[in-house]
Write a protein that holds these residues in place. Structure first.
Motif, PDB file in Angstrom:
ATOM      1  N   GLY A 329       5.951   2.813  -1.576  1.00 12.98           N
ATOM      2  CA  GLY A 329       5.938   3.834  -0.525  1.00 12.98           C
ATOM      3  C   GLY A 329       4.607   4.561  -0.477  1.00 12.98           C
ATOM      4  O   GLY A 329       4.242   5.159   0.533  1.00 12.98           O
ATOM      5  N   VAL A 330       3.879   4.507  -1.591  1.00 11.66           N
ATOM      6  CA  VAL A 330       2.514   5.046  -1.615  1.00 11.66           C
ATOM      7  C   VAL A 330       1.659   4.083  -0.805  1.00 11.66           C
ATOM      8  O   VAL A 330       1.559   2.909  -1.140  1.00 11.66           O
ATOM      9  N   SER A 331       1.063   4.603   0.269  1.00  9.08           N
ATOM     10  CA  SER A 331       0.581   3.665   1.291  1.00  9.08           C
ATOM     11  C   SER A 331      -0.779   3.054   0.998  1.00  9.08           C
ATOM     12  O   SER A 331      -1.569   2.845   1.912  1.00  9.08           O
ATOM     13  N   ALA A 332      -1.079   2.783  -0.249  1.00 12.74           N
ATOM     14  CA  ALA A 332      -2.321   2.069  -0.553  1.00 12.74           C
ATOM     15  C   ALA A 332      -2.065   0.586  -0.282  1.00 12.74           C
ATOM     16  O   ALA A 332      -1.694  -0.166  -1.173  1.00 12.74           O
ATOM     17  N   VAL A 333      -2.237   0.193   0.975  1.00 13.26           N
ATOM     18  CA  VAL A 333      -1.906  -1.175   1.398  1.00 13.26           C
ATOM     19  C   VAL A 333      -3.026  -2.139   0.999  1.00 13.26           C
ATOM     20  O   VAL A 333      -4.190  -1.857   1.277  1.00 13.26           O
ATOM     21  N   PRO A 334      -2.727  -3.279   0.433  1.00 12.91           N
ATOM     22  CA  PRO A 334      -1.436  -3.735  -0.068  1.00 12.91           C
ATOM     23  C   PRO A 334      -1.327  -3.570  -1.587  1.00 12.91           C
ATOM     24  O   PRO A 334      -0.470  -4.179  -2.208  1.00 12.91           O
ATOM     25  N   ASP A 335      -2.218  -2.732  -2.155  1.00 15.96           N
ATOM     26  CA  ASP A 335      -2.297  -2.664  -3.621  1.00 15.96           C
ATOM     27  C   ASP A 335      -0.979  -2.280  -4.272  1.00 15.96           C
ATOM     28  O   ASP A 335      -0.565  -2.884  -5.263  1.00 15.96           O
ATOM     29  N   SER A 336      -0.313  -1.244  -3.722  1.00 16.78           N
ATOM     30  CA  SER A 336       0.903  -0.799  -4.391  1.00 16.78           C
ATOM     31  C   SER A 336       2.010  -1.844  -4.260  1.00 16.78           C
ATOM     32  O   SER A 336       2.835  -1.996  -5.160  1.00 16.78           O
ATOM     33  N   ALA A 337       2.018  -2.586  -3.121  1.00 20.05           N
ATOM     34  CA  ALA A 337       3.007  -3.657  -2.982  1.00 20.05           C
ATOM     35  C   ALA A 337       2.708  -4.772  -3.988  1.00 20.05           C
ATOM     36  O   ALA A 337       3.616  -5.389  -4.549  1.00 20.05           O
TER      37      ALA A 337
END
Lengths: 380, 306
Positions: A329-337
Motif C-alpha cells: 500500500g506504500v506507493s513506491a511503485v513497484p518496489d514495495s510490491a
C-alpha cells in the motif's frame, strides 16, 4: 609583479577552495554517497544519480552574485528549478506514471484498494508527529506526505505548503523509497506469522479492455470531485492511463511513459539535488524531517500489514489475503510490491504475490494523491 | 480525417482567442471609488482628484486595455483605456487606481471625466456595450470617504458594498490581516487529530467508492462473459525458438492457471536482468538488442504519423 599577485589573489577569491565551508563539503560527500549507493546497490538509480549529482552541483562553493546558483534569479539552474518551485514537473511525471501503469491488478480485485488507503496512515501519523515536534500545520502536512512514498507528490505538495523545506522533504522521500526493501522486510516479518505468510490467493481474473478504459475516466471523475485540489496530480495520472488503455493514442502514451518522463525525471532529480545548498539544507529541521520521514514509512508499512490482518478476521477460505501484500500500500511503485513477492517466495517458492501486491501498490499512488489534495485543501 | 483535424484546431483556436478573453474581463470589478479627495492620495502631478480602483477577482492576469470607464449610461464609451499600454493589466487579486482628473492627456490612468456624488460609475467591456460592473455613488457620500466592495465568504469571491471612512486606494479591500489556513488550523486543531480523522475518512471513502464501482463493473463483465458463446481459440505462430514456444504454451495452459504468467515473467526478468519489458497486462514483451544506434538503419527512418 604586484599586479600579477593582485590578480591571482582576486582569482583565488573566486575559486571554490576559497569559498568552501565544511557544510558544502559534507553535502558533496552525501551527494557522492547517493551516487555510490545508486550504482553499487542499484537502489533507485534513476533518481539517486541525478539527485546525488545535483547535490554536488548545488554545493560547489562559489562567490555569490555570479548568477549561476539555483537560488539566483535568472540563472540556468534557477530557470530549470522553476519546474519544481511552481510544481509543474510532478504532474508531468504523473502523466508518465499513468501511461506506464497497468491498473488491471487493481481492477481485477478492487477490494485491494482499501489496503492502499490504510497505508496512507503513514502520512497522517507523520503529520501528527511533526505537529508534536513543533512544526506549523502547513510544514507538518508537507513532511507527512513523505509517508506517501511518492516523490513527485512530495515535491508538489511541499512546493505549495512549505517551499523552504522542499529540498529536505524530497531527498528524504526519495532516500527512503530507495530503502524500501530494507525498511519494510523486518516490519513485515515481525507482524506476520508463518501461517499467514503462506496464504495463497487465487489468481486475479483477466480484465477486459472496456474495464481498463472505464477505470481512468471513472477514477478521475470520482477522486477529483471529492478532492479537487488534487486535480493536477490525479488529472495527469488518469489522463496518462487513458492514453495507454484507449488503444488509439499509442504514440502519445509511448512519449509520455518514455522520453517525456525521462526528461522530467532527469530535471527534477538534478534540480531538487541542487536545491540542497548547505546553508539551506543543513539545519536542525532537516534532521527532524529525515527522522519523521523514516517513521512515516514505518507507520505506513505497519498499518498496511495490520489492516490486512484485521480484515482477514472477517474473511473466509480463499478470500483471505496474504498480509505480506499489506506493505505494498506504500506507493513506491513497484518496489514495495517487489518486496511482497520476494518475502513471499522466501517462505513458499511457489507463492507469487507480485500481481496481488500491484493492486494495493497502484492504489497507494491514487491514495497518496488524494491525501495530498486533502492536505492542500486544508492547509494551502 | 485531415479536415477533421483542421476543424478541431480551428475551433480550439477560436475558443482560445475569444471565449477566454471575454471570460477574463468579467473577472474585473470596480473595487473602490472616492469622489471628493481633500486629504488623501495624490496623483503623479501632485494633485488630489477623485479616483476609481479596479480589482481583478481571478487567479490569473487580466488585460483591460480597450475597456471603457464611464459615469454616463447613455455614453458608455466615455473614457477608452488605451489598448497599447502594456501597463493596462492586473495580476491575480491585484488592484489599480484611475485618477478622475478630467484630463485624459495626463496619461493612461487619468480619466476624461471627474466624479460626482449621486452618479453611477460603469466599467464597460472592450466591445463598448457590455457592462462588466457598475457602482452607484450615494448622493451624500462625505469627502475623503469611499464606496468600497469588500470580499467575504470562504472563497472571497462575493462582495458587499459599503461606505468606507478609511479608503485604501490600490490595496486589497478585504481583511489584510486575515489568517492563513495553516494558522487557522493551528488554532482550531493544534494536535492535528481533527484533520487526520477527516482526511483518513475521505481517503477511505474515495477508494471504497472506487472499489465498489469496479467490483460492480467486474461482476457485470463476468455475467456478460458467461452468457456470451465461447469464441474459438486462434493460435498465432511467430518467429520463436522451441523453448520460448514451449514456455508460452505452458503459460497458456488452462490447467496451470494465471500464476504461471507471473512466474515466467519473473524468471525472464531475473535471467535477462531487466530486459523484459511488460507494457500491456498479461503480455510479455522481449525487446531485441538494438546494438549501436549509429549503425541501426531503422533509427534513420522518419517516423511518419499514421
Amino acid at each position: 609583479m604586484n599586479t600579477i599577485i593582485e590578480n591571482l589573489e582576486q582569482f583565488w577569491y573566486f575559486t571554490g577552495f576559497a569559498n568552501a565551508s565544511w557544510q558544502n563539503l559534507a553535502m558533496i560527500a552525501i551527494g557522492i554517497l547517493f551516487i555510490t549507493i545508486a550504482i553499487k546497490k542499484g537502489w533507485e538509480p534513476l533518481l539517486l544519480v541525478p539527485i546525488g549529482f545535483g547535490m554536488i552541483i548545488g554545493n560547489i562553493p562559489m562567490f555569490p552574485g555570479l548568477n549561476i546558483g539555483v537560488y539566483e534569479d535568472g540563472s540556468v539552474l534557477n530557470t530549470l528549478y522553476q519546474g519544481v518551485k511552481q510544481g509543474w514537473y510532478p504532474p508531468l511525471i504523473f502523466l508518465g506514471i499513468g501511461a506506464m501503469t497497468d491498473f488491471s491488478a487493481l481492477i481485477s480485485q478492487p477490494r485491494l484498494l482499501l489496503i492502499g488507503a490504510a497505508a496512507q496512515m503513514g502520512i497522517f501519523g507523520a503529520y501528527l508527529l511533526a505537529l508534536a515536534l513543533g512544526f506549523d500545520p502547513n510544514q507538518a502536512g508537507a513532511i507527512g506526505i513523505i509517508g506517501g512514498a511518492d516523490g513527485p507528490t512530495a515535491i508538489f505538495l511541499s512546493s505549495k505548503l512549505a517551499p523552504d523545506l522542499m529540498g529536505a522533504i524530497a531527498v528524504s522521500a526519495y532516500s527512503y523509497m530507495a530503502l524500501v526493501p530494507v525498511i519494510q522486510r523486518p516490519i513485515m516479518l515481525a507482524l506476520t506469522t508463518k501461517k499467514e505468510r503462506l496464504i495463497k490467493m487465487p489468481a486475479p481474473r483477466q480484465v477486459s479492455q472496456k474495464e481498463k478504459i472505464i477505470f481512468p475516466v471513472v477514477g478521475f471523475l470520482l477522486t477529483a470531485f471529492i478532492v479537487p485540489s488534487g486535480l493536477p496530480l490525479l488529472g495527469m495520472l488518469f489522463f496518462g492511463n487513458l492514453l495507454k488503455e484507449s488503444g488509439v493514442t499509442r504514440r502519445l502514451a509511448e512519449t509520455a511513459r518514455g522520453p517525456l518522463i525521462d526528461v522530467v525525471t532527469t530535471l527534477i532529480g538534478l534540480t531538487v539535488g541542487a536545491s540542497t545548498q548547505a546553508d539551506k539544507f543543513l539545519t536542525g529541521n532537516s534532521l527532524k524531517i529525515f527522522l519523521l520521514g523514516l517513521l512515516s514509512f514505518v507507520i505506513a508499512t505497519t498499518m498496511g500489514v495490520l489492516f490486512v490482518k484485521f480484515w482477514n478476521l472477517f474473511l473466509k477460505g480463499d478470500r483471505k489475503i496474504n498480509p505480506l501484500i499489506g506493505n505494498a500500500g506504500v506507493s513506491a511503485v513497484p518496489d514495495s510490491a517487489r518486496v511482497s513477492e520476494i518475502v513471499g517466495r522466501e517462505f513458499d517458492p511457489n507463492n507469487h504475490l507480485l500481481m496481488h501486491a500491484m493492486g494495493p501498490n497502484v492504489a497507494g499512488v491514487i491514495g497518496s494523491a488524494v491525501a495530498a489534495g486533502i492536505l492542500l485543501g486544508f492547509l494551502g | 480525417m485531415r479536415d477533421l483535424r483542421i476543424f478541431i484546431i480551428s475551433v480550439l483556436s477560436l475558443l482560445g482567442a475569444t471565449t477566454l478573453g471575454a471570460q477574463n474581463l468579467t473577472d474585473l470589478l470596480i473595487g473602490e471609488v472616492l469622489v471628493e479627495n481633500t486629504n488623501g492620495l495624490t496623483d503623479g502631478y501632485g494633485q488630489r482628484n477623485g479616483w476609481i480602483e479596479l480589482f481583478n477577482t481571478s487567479s490569473g492576469t487580466v488585460k483591460f486595455g480597450g475597456c471603457y470607464l464611464s459615469d454616463d449610461e447613455s455614453n458608455l464609451r466615455k473614457y477608452h483605456i488605451p489598448t497599447s499600454d502594456m501597463a493596462a493589466k492586473l495580476g491575480p487579486r491585484q488592484s489599480i487606481v484611475f485618477y478622475a482628473s478630467g484630463n485624459a492627456s495626463q496619461g493612461t490612468f487619468y480619466t476624461n471625466f471627474k466624479l460626482r456624488n449621486g452618479s453611477t460609475i460603469f466599467l464597460v467591456s472592450n466591445d463598448g456595450r457590455t457592462i462588466i460592473d457598475k457602482v452607484e455613488i450615494p448622493s451624500d457620500l462625505p469627502a475623503d470617504q469611499s464606496v468600497v466592495r469588500i470580499p467575504f465568504g470562504i472563497k472571497g469571491m462575493d462582495f458587499e458594498t459599503k461606505v468606507n471612512p478609511n479608503p485604501t486606494p490600490g490595496s486589497y479591500n478585504g481583511d489584510v490581516d486575515a489568517k492563513t489556513k495553516s494558522q487557522i488550523m493551528k488554532e482550531q486543531d493544534p494536535h492535528g487529530w481533527v484533520l487526520t480523522f477527516i482526511a483518513v475518512m475521505v481517503v477511505f471513502l474515495a477508494l471504497m467508492i472506487l472499489a465498489f464501482i469496479f467490483g460492480w463493473i467486474g461482476n457485470a463483465n463476468k455475467r456478460e462473459k458467461k452468457s456470451a458463446p465461447k469464441a474459438k481459440k486462434v493460435h498465432k505462430q511467430g518467429n520463436m525458438s522451441p523453448e520460448v514456444a514451449a514456455a508460452i504454451s505452458m503459460a497458456l495452459s488452462m490447467e496451470l492457471g494465471d500464476e504461471v504468467y507471473a512466474a515466467i515473467a519473473l524468471a525472464l526478468d531475473d535471467y535477462l536482468a531487466g530486459g523484459v519489458h511488460d507494457v500491456e497486462s498479461m503480455i510479455i514483451t522481449i525487446k531485441p538488442s538494438a546494438g549501436s544506434q549509429w549503425a541501426d538503419k531503422t533509427q534513420n527512418f522518419r517516423q511518419l504519423p499514421r
